[in-house]
Design a protein around this motif. Sequence first.
Motif, PDB file in Angstrom:
ATOM      1  N   THR A  31       0.854  -1.194   0.000  1.00 18.97           N
ATOM      2  CA  THR A  31       0.000   0.000   0.000  1.00 18.97           C
ATOM      3  C   THR A  31       0.886   1.238   0.000  1.00 18.97           C
ATOM      4  OG1 THR A  31      -0.108   0.148   2.419  1.00 18.97           O
ATOM      5  CG2 THR A  31      -1.803  -1.201   1.311  1.00 18.97           C
ATOM      6  N   TRP A  32       0.281   2.382  -0.269  1.00 13.00           N
ATOM      7  CA  TRP A  32       1.082   3.608  -0.307  1.00 13.00           C
ATOM      8  C   TRP A  32       1.700   3.884   1.051  1.00 13.00           C
ATOM      9  CZ3 TRP A  32       0.398   8.001   2.590  1.00 13.00           C
ATOM     10  CH2 TRP A  32      -0.823   8.142   3.245  1.00 13.00           C
ATOM     11  N   PRO A  87      -1.293   1.301  12.762  1.00 17.72           N
ATOM     12  CA  PRO A  87      -2.095   0.494  11.848  1.00 17.72           C
ATOM     13  C   PRO A  87      -1.289  -0.211  10.762  1.00 17.72           C
ATOM     14  CG  PRO A  87      -3.011   2.706  12.069  1.00 17.72           C
ATOM     15  CD  PRO A  87      -1.676   2.706  12.739  1.00 17.72           C
ATOM     16  N   VAL A  88      -0.135   0.333  10.407  1.00 18.46           N
ATOM     17  CA  VAL A  88       0.668  -0.279   9.350  1.00 18.46           C
ATOM     18  C   VAL A  88       2.138  -0.150   9.730  1.00 18.46           C
ATOM     19  CG1 VAL A  88       0.791   1.824   7.958  1.00 18.46           C
ATOM     20  CG2 VAL A  88       1.084  -0.380   6.850  1.00 18.46           C
ATOM     21  N   ALA A 137       5.210  17.106  13.405  1.00 18.47           N
ATOM     22  CA  ALA A 137       5.395  15.784  12.789  1.00 18.47           C
ATOM     23  C   ALA A 137       4.387  14.752  13.316  1.00 18.47           C
ATOM     24  CB  ALA A 137       6.814  15.295  13.013  1.00 18.47           C
ATOM     25  N   GLU A 138       4.235  14.665  14.632  1.00 19.69           N
ATOM     26  CA  GLU A 138       3.305  13.668  15.173  1.00 19.69           C
ATOM     27  C   GLU A 138       1.874  13.889  14.688  1.00 19.69           C
ATOM     28  OE1 GLU A 138       3.574  12.784  19.373  1.00 19.69           O
ATOM     29  OE2 GLU A 138       5.736  12.507  19.253  1.00 19.69           O
ATOM     30  N   PRO A 139       1.348  15.130  14.713  1.00 18.18           N
ATOM     31  CA  PRO A 139      -0.011  15.321  14.166  1.00 18.18           C
ATOM     32  C   PRO A 139      -0.121  14.947  12.683  1.00 18.18           C
ATOM     33  CG  PRO A 139       0.574  17.184  15.547  1.00 18.18           C
ATOM     34  CD  PRO A 139       1.817  16.346  15.396  1.00 18.18           C
ATOM     35  N   HIS A 143      -2.561  12.175  11.232  1.00 16.14           N
ATOM     36  CA  HIS A 143      -3.503  12.536  10.158  1.00 16.14           C
ATOM     37  C   HIS A 143      -3.384  11.596   8.955  1.00 16.14           C
ATOM     38  CE1 HIS A 143      -6.034  14.992   7.593  1.00 16.14           C
ATOM     39  NE2 HIS A 143      -5.065  14.961   6.679  1.00 16.14           N
ATOM     40  N   LEU A 144      -2.170  11.186   8.636  1.00 12.43           N
ATOM     41  CA  LEU A 144      -1.943  10.299   7.496  1.00 12.43           C
ATOM     42  C   LEU A 144      -2.235   8.827   7.806  1.00 12.43           C
ATOM     43  CD1 LEU A 144       1.282  11.893   5.992  1.00 12.43           C
ATOM     44  CD2 LEU A 144      -1.068  12.052   5.122  1.00 12.43           C
TER      45      LEU A 144
END
Length: 185
Positions: A31-32, A87-88, A137-139, A143-144
């Motif tokens: 995945t991306w 999650p990944v 960076a953490e936000p 978000h991503l």
Amino acid sequence: MNYPSDEQIAEMMRQLTQAQIDNFLGQHIGTWRWWVLFILLIAHWFIWYKLVDKKRIVELVLFGVIIMVFTITLDEIGFVLSLWRYPVGVIPILPRLTSIDYTMLPIIFMLVYQYFPAWKNFFWALVVLSTVFSFVAEPIVVHLGFYVLIKWLYWYSFPIYIVMGLLARWIVRILIDIERKSCKM
């Protein structure tokens, strides 16, 4: 009270690991997000190699390895205590954000250590770095979808980054002083 045996816990861990591998292979690899993490894991080392002061490479790598040990340990503690989750990942059997723990944080900290040799300048560089990591960076990473906060707030990270950098520098400076004293004997 009935406690699970060591064998039962080992079997649960085996089943969890297999579930993580199956989830990774079925939903994440290729995945991306996976590609971004994979590229981050490798690309930063090329950048670091171009920028690192090769005359101080052993000292810088020692500092980076100490940072890496801190980040992996703290990340593992936070993950196990369900303060956050990922999650990944790049590698399914590692629950932490490998690209950050093994690459980005150690490399960025090493470069700060290299370019800010005086304690005062190093401290203020850490404050800036901690601000950027914690509140920018953490936000973005959240978000991503690379990082999910469960029982964690961004400002908790701010002092941790500073203390981690100061402690790693202090350890390296002590080891360098010990080495220098032993060479004079």
